[in-house]
Enzyme design. Sequence first.
Site, PDB file in Angstrom:
ATOM      1  N   HIS A   1      27.591  65.927  41.644  1.00  0.00           N
ATOM      2  CA  HIS A   1      26.928  65.417  42.826  1.00  0.00           C
ATOM      3  C   HIS A   1      25.650  64.708  42.413  1.00  0.00           C
ATOM      4  O   HIS A   1      25.046  65.019  41.381  1.00  0.00           O
ATOM      5  CB  HIS A   1      26.611  66.550  43.822  1.00  0.00           C
ATOM      6  CG  HIS A   1      25.782  67.656  43.231  1.00  0.00           C
ATOM      7  ND1 HIS A   1      26.335  68.669  42.475  1.00  0.00           N
ATOM      8  CD2 HIS A   1      24.453  67.903  43.286  1.00  0.00           C
ATOM      9  CE1 HIS A   1      25.388  69.505  42.084  1.00  0.00           C
ATOM     10  NE2 HIS A   1      24.225  69.060  42.560  1.00  0.00           N
TER      11      HIS A   1
ATOM     12  N   GLN B   1      24.848  65.476  38.386  1.00  0.00           N
ATOM     13  CA  GLN B   1      24.797  66.798  37.776  1.00  0.00           C
ATOM     14  C   GLN B   1      25.865  67.697  38.351  1.00  0.00           C
ATOM     15  O   GLN B   1      26.440  67.433  39.400  1.00  0.00           O
ATOM     16  CB  GLN B   1      23.414  67.419  37.978  1.00  0.00           C
ATOM     17  CG  GLN B   1      22.990  67.514  39.434  1.00  0.00           C
ATOM     18  CD  GLN B   1      21.565  67.990  39.587  1.00  0.00           C
ATOM     19  OE1 GLN B   1      21.312  69.193  39.688  1.00  0.00           O
ATOM     20  NE2 GLN B   1      20.621  67.051  39.585  1.00  0.00           N
TER      21      GLN B   1
ATOM     22  N   ARG C   1      24.444  67.337  33.047  1.00  0.00           N
ATOM     23  CA  ARG C   1      24.214  66.028  33.650  1.00  0.00           C
ATOM     24  C   ARG C   1      25.217  65.015  33.113  1.00  0.00           C
ATOM     25  O   ARG C   1      25.683  65.131  31.981  1.00  0.00           O
ATOM     26  CB  ARG C   1      22.776  65.567  33.387  1.00  0.00           C
ATOM     27  CG  ARG C   1      21.740  66.592  33.832  1.00  0.00           C
ATOM     28  CD  ARG C   1      20.328  66.081  33.669  1.00  0.00           C
ATOM     29  NE  ARG C   1      19.355  67.148  33.866  1.00  0.00           N
ATOM     30  CZ  ARG C   1      18.916  67.561  35.047  1.00  0.00           C
ATOM     31  NH1 ARG C   1      19.354  66.971  36.148  1.00  0.00           N
ATOM     32  NH2 ARG C   1      18.042  68.545  35.145  1.00  0.00           N
TER      33      ARG C   1
END
Length: 310
Positions: A154, A7, A173
């Site tokens: 990340h 995301q 996402r």
Amino acid sequence: MQALSIQAHPSVEEAASAPAGTYGDGWAKPEAWYALTDFEVFAGLRPFDDTRALAELLDVEALTGHVAAATEAPEPARALLATLLHLSSDEQAELADAVVEACRPLAPAEPALDAVVRIAEQHPRDIGLVVLLVMRHVVLRPGDYAFVDAGVLHAGVRGVVVEILANSDNVVRAGLTPSTSTSTSCCASPTSTGRSSPSAGCSTRAGPASPRARRTSCCAPPPWRPTRCRSRPTDGRASCSRSTPPSRSSGRRPPCASPPARGASWRRATGRTCERPPPPRRARPPTPPARASSWPPPATPDRPRPPGSA
């Protein structure tokens, strides 16, 4: 332990300029992590040369072709990410299967590939397994901390951290999730901080109690250190320096106006002094004189003298 989705969170400018209804609020969402245990995470993008070398090592024809096609783009790392996220569902599933099979024999010698193989058991045939190969693999040790700016991809893999983040629900996402992946918004938002190369965006630093001194890609200021005190100067005045942002012109930190109080045991143990002067003692009010009393009490009509009194 279930791996989190890949995301990113948009910046204030991106949230404000997005079409109506894209995000729930207009705030950025940077994050800070403080590791309590070993914390494995993918954050930021690899340098594109590293991604190309990894693709050649895996020798997956489809992946190698996508990497070669992105080489000519102005921002090859972002172009490769956009290509992966815009493949059809069948193409994404086939590519994910081929990549995971190529990672298995190399996993024992490469921690990033080992993580991909483990995550494949939780999210089979997910395009996020291929996206992880484009991202940087980091393991934070207990006491290490990291800052993830808005717009940085990340995905936490395993471990326990204290997470501090801004108050926002905006998220896009790029895989490892059963929900619909907003790949268009993810490619539009920067995959790095925008202040350095696409490989940056996540800064990590060893904590003050850790013997390590690792620092990588510090493109964002690390968390400030807590207040620290110096020894008493020769003129007898207490001295204290608080970790406030240094001045851009002088680079010096301004001293704090009111140092925090310290106990006597702390001063004896450290040999340092940093305390407020004790408040002045207020004078106690004078004790009123004792009232004179006579015994036996005088006789009154309703109270005769006690027997035996003169």
